[in-house]
Design a protein around this motif. Sequence first.
Motif, PDB file in Angstrom:
ATOM      1  N   THR B 300     -27.051 -40.364   4.264  1.00 57.60           N
ATOM      2  CA  THR B 300     -27.158 -38.873   4.283  1.00 57.60           C
ATOM      3  C   THR B 300     -26.454 -37.782   5.636  1.00 57.60           C
ATOM      4  OG1 THR B 300     -27.435 -38.897   2.700  1.00 57.60           O
ATOM      5  CG2 THR B 300     -26.859 -36.739   2.656  1.00 57.60           C
ATOM      6  N   CYS B 304     -23.847 -35.424   8.166  1.00 57.23           N
ATOM      7  CA  CYS B 304     -23.854 -33.914   8.124  1.00 57.23           C
ATOM      8  C   CYS B 304     -24.239 -33.400   9.534  1.00 57.23           C
ATOM      9  CB  CYS B 304     -25.483 -33.164   8.368  1.00 57.23           C
ATOM     10  SG  CYS B 304     -26.179 -33.572   6.775  1.00 57.23           S
ATOM     11  N   ASP B 309     -25.312 -24.691   6.029  1.00 58.55           N
ATOM     12  CA  ASP B 309     -24.102 -24.285   4.357  1.00 58.55           C
ATOM     13  C   ASP B 309     -24.055 -26.107   4.422  1.00 58.55           C
ATOM     14  OD1 ASP B 309     -23.848 -21.407   4.969  1.00 58.55           O
ATOM     15  OD2 ASP B 309     -21.568 -21.714   5.373  1.00 58.55           O
ATOM     16  N   SER B 310     -24.145 -26.882   5.816  1.00 52.41           N
ATOM     17  CA  SER B 310     -23.872 -28.256   5.495  1.00 52.41           C
ATOM     18  C   SER B 310     -25.217 -28.984   5.324  1.00 52.41           C
ATOM     19  CB  SER B 310     -23.533 -29.287   7.151  1.00 52.41           C
ATOM     20  OG  SER B 310     -23.726 -30.040   7.071  1.00 52.41           O
ATOM     21  N   SER B 312     -27.681 -28.047   3.739  1.00 54.11           N
ATOM     22  CA  SER B 312     -28.014 -26.647   2.270  1.00 54.11           C
ATOM     23  C   SER B 312     -27.180 -27.710   1.673  1.00 54.11           C
ATOM     24  CB  SER B 312     -27.700 -25.787   2.377  1.00 54.11           C
ATOM     25  OG  SER B 312     -27.885 -25.043   0.946  1.00 54.11           O
ATOM     26  N   LYS B 313     -25.950 -28.364   1.847  1.00 56.49           N
ATOM     27  CA  LYS B 313     -25.284 -28.839   0.841  1.00 56.49           C
ATOM     28  C   LYS B 313     -25.868 -30.546   0.692  1.00 56.49           C
ATOM     29  CE  LYS B 313     -20.790 -27.507   0.860  1.00 56.49           C
ATOM     30  NZ  LYS B 313     -19.106 -28.651   1.452  1.00 56.49           N
ATOM     31  N   ALA B 314     -26.645 -31.228   1.569  1.00 58.95           N
ATOM     32  CA  ALA B 314     -27.116 -32.138   1.728  1.00 58.95           C
ATOM     33  C   ALA B 314     -28.490 -31.906   1.010  1.00 58.95           C
ATOM     34  CB  ALA B 314     -27.211 -33.081   3.125  1.00 58.95           C
ATOM     35  N   GLY B 315     -28.754 -31.229   0.341  1.00 54.87           N
ATOM     36  CA  GLY B 315     -29.585 -30.636  -0.459  1.00 54.87           C
ATOM     37  C   GLY B 315     -31.181 -30.029   0.617  1.00 54.87           C
TER      38      GLY B 315
END
Lengths: 157, 442
Positions: B300, B304, B309-310, B312-315
């Motif tokens: 994952t 990235c 933002d990126s 944060s999208k990856a958790g």
Amino acid sequence: MLTPESLKRIDREIAKYPADQKQSAVMAALAIAQEEQGWLSSEAIECVAGYLGMAPIAAYEVATFYNMYDLQPVGKYKLSVCTNLPCMLTGGVDAGEYLKQKLGIGFNETTPDGLITLKESECMGACGDAPVMIVNNRRMCSWMNPEQIDKLLAELK
Amino acid sequence: MAILGAINPMLSVGLDGDNAWRLADYVKRDGYSALRRILESGIGQGDVINEVKKSVLRGRGGAGFPTGLKWSFMPRSFPGDKYVVCNSDEGEPGTFKDRDILRYNPHAVIEGMAIAAFAMGAARGYNYIHGEVWEIYERFEEALDEARAAGFLGRNILGSGFDFDLFAHHGYGAYICGEETALLESIEGKKGQPRFKPPFPASFGLYGKPTTINNTETFASVPYIINMGGERYLESGKPNNGGTKLFSVSGHVNRPGNYEVPLGTPFATLLEMAGGMRGGRQLKGCIPGGSSAPVVPGPTMMDCTMDYDSISKAGSMLGSGAVIVMDETTCMVKALERLSYFYYEESCGQCTPCREGTSWLYKVVHRIEHGKGRADDLDLLGSVTTNIMGRTICALGDAASMPVQSFIKHFRDEFAYHIENRKCLVPVDVQRAGSGFFTATA
């Protein structure tokens, strides 16, 4: 009980803060007292508190909260080794083990000749230099592989 | 060299040479020109804040809060004492960028703080420096002396009538003082225990006066923003993620160190700059934003880009930009055990859920690591985290919980193996070889 030289250094710290906020200098003052005496006795803490016009218990609270203050006597040299995760990945824990073996003591112990106290420490903010250790709260030693550690120990006599 | 690598850098430009940190060198690099322009051309406080807002500079200490917006909360036109405070209490495991900024470019921080003080109507400031980096504290004191002697600090700066005094305050070993209200308590000469918010520091801060606290890198970025303009700064990053950022890369890479790259740079590029994985091994997991950020599995992470933002999208969270790289020689249980010990050790003890909870987290992960795990321990850990999170005054409790949750979520099989077989999935000699300690001199 502090030397005039130490008090002069404390005065310079007090001058950094508003006139009615002398207590702000307590962290620096305790560090100066420890530098002079090797550790912080109750008498030293009370002396600092008195000098800054604060209650002894308030200074004692500070001395016990921050972990670079030593409330017990330590060896001539205090060696603090970071074993936190980023350091651990690149040998921080191994460096601690190596030191224990070399010195024949564990963490929070002092060599019988009173020369070196070994401490395990939390993040020093120098993870890129791992393994990292600090001598007497002042001198940071970076990239401490076995050879570098041997050199440092030979120097600390 | 200060910074090991960079793409379109700002903060790390021209830092070669032993004297790069000195005032004379900084002035040669156009240093103090932003402050001079503001004071001499009559640019207003609101204009400065607007420029910072336009840059979309987000707090570099971890929270990523928009700096311009934070500055606008200060009651700048009200009379009375106001303070700006710099948070250089860099103790988040994995983070070591502020140390290099202060070591190689301290005047950028001083100039940024002076500009901030002007914009917010503050006449006094403090830089709180991590006690462990003592040489950096001493150097900063020296840089302050230089700035005072040159008239960039003190009374009537550059004849403008603007007064600003700045001092250095050192910590002495307490991670919690990186929390902004704990830091204020510490400057006041007390235990570093966070304050309940509200009131926020902008209305009740240092000595009860309006105060703004920003991270070292945030302040250091301000002169560059003023000089190039907010819009150009924003464009040098990516939308909603303005500018460049220093990333501290640590762990299993060939060249651990600091790298300055534009926000939005692919993680793969950063990893390559850091010399790639040690011994060509596989990336098992990465903590992309300092120890408090959730761990991200290797595959994952490779997809990235390095921006708020990126990640944060990856958790996870970009946090302070501390990238802890772990290869396949890492035992994830042992890694979590060490992190959990850290939070247990550093909890200030003020809130019961954190004080008791961090102790539980450590003890349970410790027993799993040491072959004494119980079948329901993973559920127990989950329940302890949910009983800490959101129930404490500051974020340390959450910071202790997120690694536990994410490590178990992404590496559950490894934890289960530990509990069942009472040993590491990764053999101990493989772990030792991974650290490279005993092979370093061979």
